[in-house]
Design an enzyme around this catalytic site. Structure first.
Site, short mmCIF file in Angstrom:
data_model
loop_
_atom_site.label_atom_id
_atom_site.label_comp_id
_atom_site.label_asym_id
_atom_site.label_seq_id
_atom_site.Cartn_x
_atom_site.Cartn_y
_atom_site.Cartn_z
N PHE A 246 34.87 33.32 35.57
CA PHE A 246 36.13 32.82 36.15
C PHE A 246 36.44 33.61 37.41
O PHE A 246 36.54 34.84 37.37
CB PHE A 246 37.23 33.02 35.11
CG PHE A 246 38.61 32.61 35.53
CD1 PHE A 246 38.91 31.28 35.76
CD2 PHE A 246 39.63 33.56 35.65
CE1 PHE A 246 40.20 30.90 36.11
CE2 PHE A 246 40.92 33.19 35.99
CZ PHE A 246 41.20 31.85 36.23
N GLU B 248 42.67 41.75 34.30
CA GLU B 248 43.59 40.70 33.82
C GLU B 248 45.05 41.12 33.94
O GLU B 248 45.86 40.88 33.06
CB GLU B 248 43.23 40.25 32.40
CG GLU B 248 41.88 39.55 32.43
CD GLU B 248 41.58 38.70 31.23
OE1 GLU B 248 42.49 38.06 30.70
OE2 GLU B 248 40.41 38.69 30.85
C1 FAD Z 1 35.41 45.51 35.90
C2 FAD Z 1 36.33 44.45 36.43
C3 FAD Z 1 36.18 43.15 36.00
C4 FAD Z 1 37.00 42.14 36.53
N1 FAD Z 1 36.77 40.82 36.17
C5 FAD Z 1 37.43 39.83 36.82
C6 FAD Z 1 37.08 38.44 36.59
O1 FAD Z 1 36.21 38.12 35.77
N2 FAD Z 1 37.73 37.49 37.31
C7 FAD Z 1 38.70 37.80 38.22
O2 FAD Z 1 39.23 36.88 38.84
N3 FAD Z 1 39.06 39.10 38.45
C8 FAD Z 1 38.44 40.11 37.78
N4 FAD Z 1 38.78 41.43 38.02
C9 FAD Z 1 39.83 41.74 38.98
C10 FAD Z 1 41.09 42.31 38.34
O3 FAD Z 1 41.78 41.31 37.66
C11 FAD Z 1 41.90 42.98 39.47
O4 FAD Z 1 41.21 44.15 39.83
C12 FAD Z 1 43.32 43.30 39.04
O5 FAD Z 1 44.07 42.11 38.86
C13 FAD Z 1 44.04 44.18 40.08
O6 FAD Z 1 43.87 43.71 41.37
P1 FAD Z 1 43.41 44.71 42.53
O7 FAD Z 1 42.22 45.41 42.01
O8 FAD Z 1 43.26 43.94 43.79
O9 FAD Z 1 44.58 45.75 42.65
P2 FAD Z 1 45.91 45.60 43.54
O10 FAD Z 1 46.57 44.30 43.25
O11 FAD Z 1 45.60 45.90 44.95
O12 FAD Z 1 46.79 46.75 42.94
C14 FAD Z 1 46.67 48.12 43.33
C15 FAD Z 1 47.80 48.90 42.66
O13 FAD Z 1 49.08 48.39 43.09
C16 FAD Z 1 49.84 48.01 41.97
N5 FAD Z 1 50.68 46.85 42.31
C17 FAD Z 1 50.30 45.69 42.93
N6 FAD Z 1 51.34 44.86 43.03
C18 FAD Z 1 52.39 45.49 42.45
C19 FAD Z 1 53.76 45.14 42.24
N7 FAD Z 1 54.24 43.96 42.60
N8 FAD Z 1 54.56 46.05 41.62
C20 FAD Z 1 54.08 47.24 41.22
N9 FAD Z 1 52.80 47.63 41.39
C21 FAD Z 1 51.96 46.76 41.99
C22 FAD Z 1 48.83 47.68 40.88
O14 FAD Z 1 49.40 47.73 39.60
C23 FAD Z 1 47.78 48.74 41.13
O15 FAD Z 1 48.17 49.94 40.52
C24 FAD Z 1 38.00 42.46 37.47
C25 FAD Z 1 38.16 43.78 37.87
C26 FAD Z 1 37.34 44.78 37.40
C27 FAD Z 1 37.52 46.19 37.90
#
Ligand code: FAD
Length: 382
Positions: free
Chosen positions: A123, A363
């Protein structure tokens, strides 16, 4: 209120537990070291019906429920987080979109081979600039005659480069922001569908996490999932369900680390007696066991609510938040109980600690779970 598992649920849990100990556990250290994807384990899991636990038999599934599915992810993750996340991503993210939103033809064509485990699903929601703010998707889909033309990229996709089927989101109406997003289906090998690097991760090293690129990729018009512009609504619903399984994954890892710690504490002698005789160690075990039990209750309750077709979004977010945070605590404490041995690969708790770290991020991060929970609370308080 009855907290006992039904005989069917008990039998199911015991069967998966035995399978995990016999078939998955012996390979966990090695595949963490080699980063080798556990294809063999997946085949065995498919034979046992574990790749489609919550889907009806008519769609190739095992005809189980969400509680059974959560227990399956918990028991597999108890011995190996990499296999656990692969199972969770395949079921909740790769297959469930077809079950929830697919046409009868799409269910037949895509859900059946996924739920039976003949094929692997993924996904694609996250992008380089769209993480927590998944509505910030930049990938575009433009209708050209009978085909959608897709351009863009996805990041962090579990099993992305090895899955047979990918459901992904793309913008179909730029004027509508998050409400102009639609969901699409693409199969491995489609021209214009390319794979970037496989991430080198802190943990979950035998699971595959990939960058994906769509370069003028053409897919048939009928490869849209549900209605155009329903993508945002759909992925919110998919993630609600997925959170139960990420919570279950954290719970399994916590249970696995606790089991190793308690056994070790009873065997390890210092100052002429087992370290389990020391109250400092007993208090750690008591805290760990209490938190594991509380996480299990939250997860099983959210699974039960989903199975009763009752609202479960708030409860799933609470379960995921709590289980992932206590998971990290429990694995850290397990390392402490094992002392120096906790810090080396052979004793496994260091791997569990690395693996469980993802569960406060994937997630929806812990911060996003708190936002989701608070939104529900404030709506209820009106
Ligand atoms: C091993 C792994 C597997 C994954 N598998 C999938 C997958 O199969 N499909 C898929 O689509 N995605 C996948 N992901 C992505 C995952 O869902 C995202 O990494 C996650 O949603 C966080 O997004 P980001 O890494 O861009 O962090 P960011 O959104 O950039 O966040 C960085 C920091 O800011 C904080 N933050 C952001 N917005 C706010 C807010 N409004 N208020 C307070 N704090 C905030 C966050 O909590 C975090 O601490 C995967 C990630 C990893 C590492």
């Amino acid at each position: 209120m009855d907290f006992t598992l039904s005989p069917e649920h008990q039998l199911f849990r015991d069967t998966v537990r035995e399978f995990a100990d016999k078939e998955i556990a012996p390979k966990a250290v090695e595949i963490d070291q080699t980063h080798e994807f556990p294809w063999d384990s997946l085949k065995k899991m498919a034979a046992l019906g574990l790749m489609g636990v919550p889907f009806p038999e008519e769609y190739g599934g095992a005809g189980g429920d969400t509680l059974m599915y959560a227990m399956a992810v918990e028991e597999i993750s108890r011995v190996d987080g990499s296999t656990g996340i692969t199972l969770a991503a395949h079921t909740s993210l790769g297959a469930s979109p077809f079950y929830l939103f697919g046409t009868p033809e799409q269910k037949e064509k895509y859900l059946k081979p996924l739920a039976s485990g003949q094929k692997l699903g993924a996904f694609g929601l996250s992008e380089a600039t769209a993480g927590s703010d998944a509505g910030g998707t930049k990938t575009t889909a433009v209708l050209d005659g009978d085909e959608w033309v897709i351009n863009g990229s996805k990041n962090w996709i579990t099993s992305g480069s090895i899955a047979d089927t990918l459901v992904f989101t793309a913008v179909t109406d730029k004027t509508k922001g998050a409400h102009g997003i639609s969901s699409f289906i693409v199969e491995k090998g489609t021209p214009g569908f390319e794979y970037g690097k496989t991430e080198k991760k802190m943990g979950l090293r035998a699971s595959v996490t990939s960058q994906l690129f769509f370069d003028n990729m053409r897919i048939p018009k009928e490869n849209i999932l549900g209605q155009p512009a329903d993508g945002f609504k759909q992925f919110m619903q998919i993630l609600d369900g997925g959170r139960i399984s990420i919570g279950a994954m954290a719970l399994g890892l916590a249970q696995g680390a606790y089991d190793i710690a308690v056994k070790y504490a009873k065997e390890r002698q210092q100052f002429g007696r087992p370290i389990a005789d020391f109250q400092a160690i007993q208090f750690k075990l008591a805290d760990m066991a209490t938190q594991i039990e509380a996480a299990r209750l939250l997860i099983y309750r959210s699974a039960w609510l989903k199975d009763q077709h009752l609202p479960f979004g708030k409860e799933a977010a609470m379960a995921k938040l709590f289980a992932s945070e206590i998971g990290e605590f429990v694995c850290r404490e397990a390392i402490q109980i094992l002392g120096g041995y906790g810090y080396v690969e052979e004793y496994q708790v260091e791997r569990m600690y690395r693996d469980v770290r993802l569960t406060t991020i994937g997630e929806g991060t812990s911060e996003i779970q708190r936002i989701v929970i608070a939104r529900h609370l404030l709506r209820e308080a009106r």
